[in-house]
Design an enzyme around this catalytic site. Sequence first.
Site, short mmCIF file in Angstrom:
data_model
loop_
_atom_site.label_atom_id
_atom_site.label_comp_id
_atom_site.label_asym_id
_atom_site.label_seq_id
_atom_site.Cartn_x
_atom_site.Cartn_y
_atom_site.Cartn_z
N ASP A 7 0.87 -1.17 0.00
CA ASP A 7 0.00 0.00 0.00
C ASP A 7 0.91 1.23 0.00
OD1 ASP A 7 -2.26 1.67 0.31
OD2 ASP A 7 -2.10 1.63 2.48
N SER A 8 0.30 2.38 -0.16
CA SER A 8 1.07 3.62 -0.04
C SER A 8 1.58 3.81 1.38
CB SER A 8 0.19 4.81 -0.41
OG SER A 8 -0.92 4.85 0.47
N CYS A 71 -4.55 -1.41 -1.86
CA CYS A 71 -4.73 0.02 -2.04
C CYS A 71 -5.71 0.23 -3.18
CB CYS A 71 -3.37 0.64 -2.37
SG CYS A 71 -3.44 2.40 -2.71
N GLU A 149 -1.68 8.04 8.93
CA GLU A 149 -0.22 7.92 8.90
C GLU A 149 0.40 8.49 10.18
OE1 GLU A 149 1.88 6.32 6.68
OE2 GLU A 149 0.04 5.55 5.80
N CYS A 181 -11.04 2.99 0.82
CA CYS A 181 -9.60 3.25 0.98
C CYS A 181 -9.19 2.46 2.22
CB CYS A 181 -9.37 4.74 1.19
SG CYS A 181 -7.69 5.14 1.74
N HIS A 183 -6.89 2.83 4.29
CA HIS A 183 -6.54 3.63 5.47
C HIS A 183 -7.77 3.95 6.33
CE1 HIS A 183 -2.69 4.57 3.47
NE2 HIS A 183 -2.28 5.08 4.62
N1 DGL Z 1 -4.73 3.21 1.16
C1 DGL Z 1 -4.93 3.69 -0.15
C2 DGL Z 1 -6.26 3.29 -0.73
O1 DGL Z 1 -6.77 2.24 -0.39
C3 DGL Z 1 -4.49 5.06 -0.55
C4 DGL Z 1 -4.22 6.11 0.42
C5 DGL Z 1 -3.35 7.22 -0.16
O2 DGL Z 1 -2.16 7.02 -0.22
O3 DGL Z 1 -3.91 8.25 -0.58
O4 DGL Z 1 -6.81 3.96 -1.55
#
Ligand code: DGL
Length: 273
Positions: A7-8, A71, A149, A181, A183
Site C-alpha cells: 500500500d502507499s 490500495c 499515517e 480506501c 486507510h
Molecule cells: N490506502 C490507499 C487506498 O486504499 C491510498 C491512500 C493514499 O495514499 O492516498 O486507496
Amino acid sequence: MKIGIFDSGIGGMSVLHEAYHLLPPDLEYIFYADTEHVPYGLKTPQQIKEYVTEITRFLIEKGVDAIVVACNTATSVAIEEIREKYTLPILGMEPAVKPAVEGTENRRVMVIATPVTIRESKLQHLLQRVDGDHRVDLLPMPQLVTFAEREEFEGPQVEDYLRSQFSEYDLSRYCALVLGCTHFNYFKPSYRRYFGDQVMLIDGNAGTIRHLAEVMHLEISDGVDTEISFKDTQQMVEQCHTQYYMSGKKVSEEKMLKHFMRLHNRLEAVRGI
Ligand code: DGL
C-alpha cells in the site's frame, strides 16, 4: 508460500490483519508501505504507476508467489499495467459497492475514498454496472490518510474533519458506508457515531483475502467459528511471519516494529465494529 501485500502506507495493514485471521498461519508475508510517497490519493496517475511498478518488481525479486495491491487508489490506476508486465497472480481492491447496493433496497449508500479513486474510470464503470437507481454518493476524504499515517485515529482534529465532510449530507438516509480506501478502516468507531448502529460499514478486506485464497488454493476460514484462534493479538503477530519494508528499506528497529504492533492492536479493536 510467500505473499506480498503493499500500500502507499499503513492502510494495507488492515488487509494483512484480515489475512492473519482467515488464512493458514504458516504463510509468509512481506508487507510493503510506500511511506516516501504517501498519499497516493493526491498524486498523478503517472506517478502512481511508476511507484507501483517499482514495488511490484521489488516484491518479485523477494520471491513472492502472489501480490495483493492493498490500495484502492493504486488498483484503480495501475493494476492493468502491472498485470500485463508480470505473470504471477496480482489481486487488487476496489470499493465494495456491489454488496452495499445489493444488500439494501432504496436507501442511500455512501462511498468514501481518495480523490484519485473517485475520479478514475474503474469506479465510474462499476457504478454504471451496479448503481442503476443512482443511490450511491461519492465523498473524497484525503485528509483521513494523513491522520492515519500520524496514528491519529481519534481526537478533535479528526472529529472536526469528519463533521465538516459529512455536514452536507442527511446521514439518516444512508444504510451503508463503503470504506473505499484501506486507510479508512482505522476510523470505524467515529463513523458509527455519525451514522448510528444500523448502518453497514463495508470494506473489501475479507473479500480480497477470500479471493486470494481461491486463486492460490489456500484453505480459508469461512466464519467466526472456524477462524484461527490466537491467545491475543501479540501472539497472532508473532506467529504470522511478516517482514516489513518501508519504500524499499527493511524495517527492523524496535520503535517501528512497536508502531506496527500498535496498528495491529487498533485493527483488532475496530474489526467487528
Ligand atoms: N490506502 C490507499 C487506498 O486504499 C491510498 C491512500 C493514499 O495514499 O492516498 O486507496
